[in-house]
Scaffold this motif. Structure first.
Motif, PDB file in Angstrom:
ATOM      1  N   THR A 209       0.832  -1.201   0.000  1.00  0.00           N
ATOM      2  CA  THR A 209       0.000   0.000   0.000  1.00  0.00           C
ATOM      3  C   THR A 209       0.867   1.251   0.000  1.00  0.00           C
ATOM      4  OG1 THR A 209      -0.161   0.087   2.410  1.00  0.00           O
ATOM      5  CG2 THR A 209      -1.884  -1.126   1.241  1.00  0.00           C
ATOM      6  N   VAL A 210       0.322   2.319  -0.579  1.00  0.00           N
ATOM      7  CA  VAL A 210       1.017   3.592  -0.671  1.00  0.00           C
ATOM      8  C   VAL A 210       0.059   4.686  -0.222  1.00  0.00           C
ATOM      9  CG1 VAL A 210       2.272   5.155  -2.202  1.00  0.00           C
ATOM     10  CG2 VAL A 210       2.308   2.713  -2.660  1.00  0.00           C
ATOM     11  N   ALA A 211       0.551   5.591   0.616  1.00  0.00           N
ATOM     12  CA  ALA A 211      -0.256   6.711   1.120  1.00  0.00           C
ATOM     13  C   ALA A 211       0.301   8.021   0.561  1.00  0.00           C
ATOM     14  CB  ALA A 211      -0.221   6.736   2.642  1.00  0.00           C
ATOM     15  N   TYR A 212      -0.427   9.116   0.792  1.00  0.00           N
ATOM     16  CA  TYR A 212       0.072  10.422   0.383  1.00  0.00           C
ATOM     17  C   TYR A 212       1.300  10.788   1.211  1.00  0.00           C
ATOM     18  CZ  TYR A 212      -4.032  11.427  -2.467  1.00  0.00           C
ATOM     19  OH  TYR A 212      -4.994  11.408  -3.431  1.00  0.00           O
ATOM     20  N   GLU A 213       2.167  11.593   0.626  1.00  0.00           N
ATOM     21  CA  GLU A 213       3.405  12.021   1.254  1.00  0.00           C
ATOM     22  C   GLU A 213       3.128  12.822   2.525  1.00  0.00           C
ATOM     23  OE1 GLU A 213       7.539  13.867  -0.397  1.00  0.00           O
ATOM     24  OE2 GLU A 213       5.683  14.577  -1.254  1.00  0.00           O
ATOM     25  N   ARG A 214       3.997  12.696   3.507  1.00  0.00           N
ATOM     26  CA  ARG A 214       3.779  13.332   4.808  1.00  0.00           C
ATOM     27  C   ARG A 214       4.501  14.664   4.960  1.00  0.00           C
ATOM     28  NH1 ARG A 214       2.037   9.215   8.690  1.00  0.00           N
ATOM     29  NH2 ARG A 214       1.988   7.291   7.546  1.00  0.00           N
ATOM     30  N   GLU A 215       5.314  15.069   4.029  1.00  0.00           N
ATOM     31  CA  GLU A 215       6.169  16.222   4.253  1.00  0.00           C
ATOM     32  C   GLU A 215       5.512  17.536   3.860  1.00  0.00           C
ATOM     33  OE1 GLU A 215       9.907  15.367   2.469  1.00  0.00           O
ATOM     34  OE2 GLU A 215      10.166  13.560   3.642  1.00  0.00           O
ATOM     35  N   GLU A 216       5.845  18.077   2.704  1.00  0.00           N
ATOM     36  CA  GLU A 216       5.451  19.435   2.346  1.00  0.00           C
ATOM     37  C   GLU A 216       4.112  19.527   1.634  1.00  0.00           C
ATOM     38  OE1 GLU A 216       8.155  19.244  -1.614  1.00  0.00           O
ATOM     39  OE2 GLU A 216       8.980  19.204   0.383  1.00  0.00           O
ATOM     40  N   ILE A 217       3.497  18.441   1.281  1.00  0.00           N
ATOM     41  CA  ILE A 217       2.265  18.473   0.496  1.00  0.00           C
ATOM     42  C   ILE A 217       1.078  19.009   1.292  1.00  0.00           C
ATOM     43  CG2 ILE A 217       1.408  16.159   0.941  1.00  0.00           C
ATOM     44  CD1 ILE A 217       1.071  15.980  -2.130  1.00  0.00           C
ATOM     45  N   GLN A 218       1.126  18.897   2.621  1.00  0.00           N
ATOM     46  CA  GLN A 218       0.020  19.354   3.455  1.00  0.00           C
ATOM     47  C   GLN A 218       0.025  20.867   3.646  1.00  0.00           C
ATOM     48  OE1 GLN A 218       0.903  17.287   7.016  1.00  0.00           O
ATOM     49  NE2 GLN A 218      -0.053  15.397   6.345  1.00  0.00           N
ATOM     50  N   PHE A 219       1.191  21.477   3.604  1.00  0.00           N
ATOM     51  CA  PHE A 219       1.320  22.890   3.919  1.00  0.00           C
ATOM     52  C   PHE A 219       0.411  23.785   3.078  1.00  0.00           C
ATOM     53  CE2 PHE A 219       3.576  26.976   3.493  1.00  0.00           C
ATOM     54  CZ  PHE A 219       3.478  27.396   4.807  1.00  0.00           C
ATOM     55  N   PRO A 220       0.368  23.660   1.742  1.00  0.00           N
ATOM     56  CA  PRO A 220      -0.517  24.537   0.961  1.00  0.00           C
ATOM     57  C   PRO A 220      -1.995  24.391   1.318  1.00  0.00           C
ATOM     58  CG  PRO A 220       1.039  23.434  -0.486  1.00  0.00           C
ATOM     59  CD  PRO A 220       1.194  22.827   0.866  1.00  0.00           C
ATOM     60  N   VAL A 221      -2.422  23.213   1.688  1.00  0.00           N
ATOM     61  CA  VAL A 221      -3.830  23.015   2.047  1.00  0.00           C
ATOM     62  C   VAL A 221      -4.151  23.770   3.329  1.00  0.00           C
ATOM     63  CG1 VAL A 221      -5.616  21.321   2.568  1.00  0.00           C
ATOM     64  CG2 VAL A 221      -3.842  20.776   0.900  1.00  0.00           C
ATOM     65  N   TYR A 222      -3.262  23.689   4.318  1.00  0.00           N
ATOM     66  CA  TYR A 222      -3.463  24.428   5.560  1.00  0.00           C
ATOM     67  C   TYR A 222      -3.444  25.942   5.314  1.00  0.00           C
ATOM     68  CZ  TYR A 222      -2.923  20.257   8.448  1.00  0.00           C
ATOM     69  OH  TYR A 222      -3.089  19.035   9.042  1.00  0.00           O
ATOM     70  N   VAL A 223      -2.493  26.402   4.499  1.00  0.00           N
ATOM     71  CA  VAL A 223      -2.375  27.832   4.219  1.00  0.00           C
ATOM     72  C   VAL A 223      -3.622  28.343   3.505  1.00  0.00           C
ATOM     73  CG1 VAL A 223      -1.102  29.543   2.860  1.00  0.00           C
ATOM     74  CG2 VAL A 223       0.132  27.876   4.234  1.00  0.00           C
ATOM     75  N   VAL A 224      -4.074  27.637   2.490  1.00  0.00           N
ATOM     76  CA  VAL A 224      -5.263  28.077   1.752  1.00  0.00           C
ATOM     77  C   VAL A 224      -6.502  28.029   2.650  1.00  0.00           C
ATOM     78  CG1 VAL A 224      -6.778  27.550  -0.203  1.00  0.00           C
ATOM     79  CG2 VAL A 224      -4.318  27.499  -0.491  1.00  0.00           C
ATOM     80  N   GLY A 225      -6.598  27.063   3.522  1.00  0.00           N
ATOM     81  CA  GLY A 225      -7.710  27.019   4.477  1.00  0.00           C
ATOM     82  C   GLY A 225      -7.688  28.211   5.420  1.00  0.00           C
ATOM     83  N   PHE A 226      -6.494  28.566   5.887  1.00  0.00           N
ATOM     84  CA  PHE A 226      -6.358  29.739   6.765  1.00  0.00           C
ATOM     85  C   PHE A 226      -6.689  31.025   6.008  1.00  0.00           C
ATOM     86  CE2 PHE A 226      -3.698  33.152   8.543  1.00  0.00           C
ATOM     87  CZ  PHE A 226      -4.242  33.218   9.814  1.00  0.00           C
ATOM     88  N   VAL A 227      -6.190  31.159   4.780  1.00  0.00           N
ATOM     89  CA  VAL A 227      -6.495  32.343   3.961  1.00  0.00           C
ATOM     90  C   VAL A 227      -7.996  32.427   3.703  1.00  0.00           C
ATOM     91  CG1 VAL A 227      -6.181  33.329   1.642  1.00  0.00           C
ATOM     92  CG2 VAL A 227      -4.212  32.509   2.933  1.00  0.00           C
ATOM     93  N   SER A 228      -8.624  31.302   3.453  1.00  0.00           N
ATOM     94  CA  SER A 228     -10.073  31.271   3.244  1.00  0.00           C
ATOM     95  C   SER A 228     -10.813  31.804   4.466  1.00  0.00           C
ATOM     96  CB  SER A 228     -10.522  29.852   2.935  1.00  0.00           C
ATOM     97  OG  SER A 228     -11.919  29.758   2.923  1.00  0.00           O
TER      98      SER A 228
END
Length: 178
Positions: free
Chosen positions: A16-35
């Motif tokens: 099994t393969v999951a999504y990467e744990r490093e930098e891929i989450q950062f833009p989602v958090y930033v855009v959620g905060f900007v929203s």
């Protein structure tokens, strides 16, 4: 179709393969905060333009929310075939070929796995997981469909190198198709 424990989407077995744990989450958090900031500013200033920007930013964050669920397997392979979250299990017999395609977009190289099927997708699936809850309907899927017989999976967002994923899928296909 009723899933047996071995064909269950919540508890996959095999590679099994999951999504990467490093930098891929950062833009989602930033855009959620900007929203949230745009929404608060738009409501307090009674500005429809800021509220519209908040909705657009929220839509982007909502679409990419699955990238935050890093521990959950998104693609993989087992004795039954290749599985992808939101798609199902594609039987090994239905897979004609697995290709690792390098793609150059605006100077950035990325890799995608193309699964060529011998038959239409509806007949190739052992377990069909395409029916999702309503709240997940507009969220990102780890795969896209090209016609009736090709599935595309971008591999650069996962926690393992693209070549390793492709090699393991090829190895498992050779072993289980004997």
């Amino acid at each position: 179709m009723k899933s047996t424990p071995a064909l269950d989407q919540k508890h996959p077995h095999g590679y099994t393969v999951a999504y990467e744990r490093e930098e891929i989450q950062f833009p989602v958090y930033v855009v959620g905060f900007v929203s949230a900031c745009f929404a608060v500013a738009g409501i307090s200033l009674d500005n429809i333009f800021l509220i519209a920007l908040a909705l657009i930013a929220f839509g982007f964050a909502y679409y990419n929310f699955p990238l935050l669920e890093t521990g959950r397997p998104r693609i993989g392979a087992s004795q039954y075939g290749i599985f992808a979250d939101g798609l199902g299990i594609i039987s090994w017999r239905a897979v004609k070929r697995l290709d690792l395609i390098p793609i150059e977009i605006r100077g950035t190289a990325s890799n995608e796995l193309r699964i060529m099927l011998q038959e239409p997708l509806d007949r190739a699936l052992l377990a069909d997981w395409r029916k999702r809850p309503f709240y997940r309907f507009l969220m990102r899927l780890p795969w896209t469909k090209l016609g009736d017989d090709v599935i595309r999976i971008p591999l650069d967002v996962f926690d393992r190198p693209a070549e390793q994923i492709h090699q393991n899928f090829e190895r498992m296909m050779a072993f289980y198709r004997r």
